[in-house]
Enzyme design. Sequence first.
Site, PDB file in Angstrom:
ATOM      1  N   TYR A  22       1.124  -1.201   0.072  1.00  0.00           N
ATOM      2  CA  TYR A  22       0.349   0.580  -0.269  1.00  0.00           C
ATOM      3  C   TYR A  22       0.444   1.507  -0.324  1.00  0.00           C
ATOM      4  CZ  TYR A  22      -3.684  -2.579   1.001  1.00  0.00           C
ATOM      5  OH  TYR A  22      -5.166  -3.753   1.111  1.00  0.00           O
ATOM      6  N   LYS A  79       5.264 -14.848   4.334  1.00  0.00           N
ATOM      7  CA  LYS A  79       5.292 -15.297   3.389  1.00  0.00           C
ATOM      8  C   LYS A  79       6.738 -15.411   3.571  1.00  0.00           C
ATOM      9  CE  LYS A  79       3.471 -18.058   0.895  1.00  0.00           C
ATOM     10  NZ  LYS A  79       2.753 -18.585   0.862  1.00  0.00           N
ATOM     11  N   ASP A 127      -0.985 -18.273   4.520  1.00  0.00           N
ATOM     12  CA  ASP A 127      -2.160 -19.457   4.214  1.00  0.00           C
ATOM     13  C   ASP A 127      -2.877 -19.703   5.160  1.00  0.00           C
ATOM     14  OD1 ASP A 127       0.455 -19.369   3.324  1.00  0.00           O
ATOM     15  OD2 ASP A 127      -0.300 -20.522   1.834  1.00  0.00           O
ATOM     16  N   ASP A 180      -4.973  -6.540   6.016  1.00  0.00           N
ATOM     17  CA  ASP A 180      -6.130  -6.051   5.876  1.00  0.00           C
ATOM     18  C   ASP A 180      -6.934  -7.182   5.548  1.00  0.00           C
ATOM     19  OD1 ASP A 180      -8.379  -4.640   4.980  1.00  0.00           O
ATOM     20  OD2 ASP A 180      -6.990  -3.820   2.005  1.00  0.00           O
TER      21      ASP A 180
END
Length: 340
Positions: A125, A173, A206, A230
């Site tokens: 972002y 991640k 995930d 988010d």
Amino acid sequence: MAYRITLLPGDGIGPEVTDAAVAVLEATGLRFAWERFEEVGAAALQRYDTPLPEPVLDSIRKNRVALKGPVTTPVGKGFKSVNVQLRQKLDLYANVRPCKSLPGIETPFKNVNLVIFRENTEGLYAGIENYDERLEIADSIARISRKGSQRIIRFCFEYARRHGFRKVTLVHKANILKLTSGMFLNIGREIAQEYPEITFNDRIIDNMCMQLVVRPQDYECIVTTNLFGDILSDLAAGLVGGLGIVPGANIGDACAVFEAVHGSAPDIAGQNRANPTALIRSAVMMLRHLGEHAAADAVRDALYETFREGRYLTADLGGSATTSQFTEVVADRVRQRVSG
């Protein structure tokens, strides 16, 4: 003494839920001096040629605290999100989203009590995007800094220590994004050593999504980068009843903005049907930020009683009460608590 608060009603149902939150806050007996700005987003763009006029930012910098309703963000075109601009221009680096089960709300899970800590100013972002017209390729750069990572992770640990939480989970991640997520994870491991009384672990994003819809009770404080935060914060809201009932805060070293995290719902705007719970609970967070814990407890308890009773809930919660009826009931119960 009156607290000077910048008030941004927003658009759509924003003015209705903002007026409701103000009524409940004033029922506490505290004094507030509201600096109200009606024009942000599309309305401001027409008059000021910017969706976020400088007087709004100046007011928040001066007052150090703001209460904000939802503002519509155009999808795929138009002006940049007002929420993102507020966070970046005021360096509100910590997005704090408590997701706690409410009495009387039927959900698949019971006794959920977790808080999402989302880094608010960088990551995907950051707004670093490029488009190659010749090749028709769009790039977006996820910027992760050591400073940005350190301060959101430390903010999470400090919050956990202050509020009696015993677990912090860092979400990343790093198996694929080895430099960006890898650095975030390594910094988390370093800082965790300073808080030996708090259990620290990490989850790949995930896997974390799966964990939250299988055993959310296993988690307390979750800290992560901007995009992952988010996504997870909306997912976590769904565990306890949806975006209409969860609060949110954007906090920096200089100031803080407390907001409803749901959309502006223009389809029901002006119909006295909106549910103001999210902004009222954000106002509770604001009261605690101001050190007014007795008033915060009064609003929280009045809200919980109203949910537990179930007679005056709005339509999205299965009831038939209007926005104003719900607000009057909660405000009356706040007055009873502070006077008795």
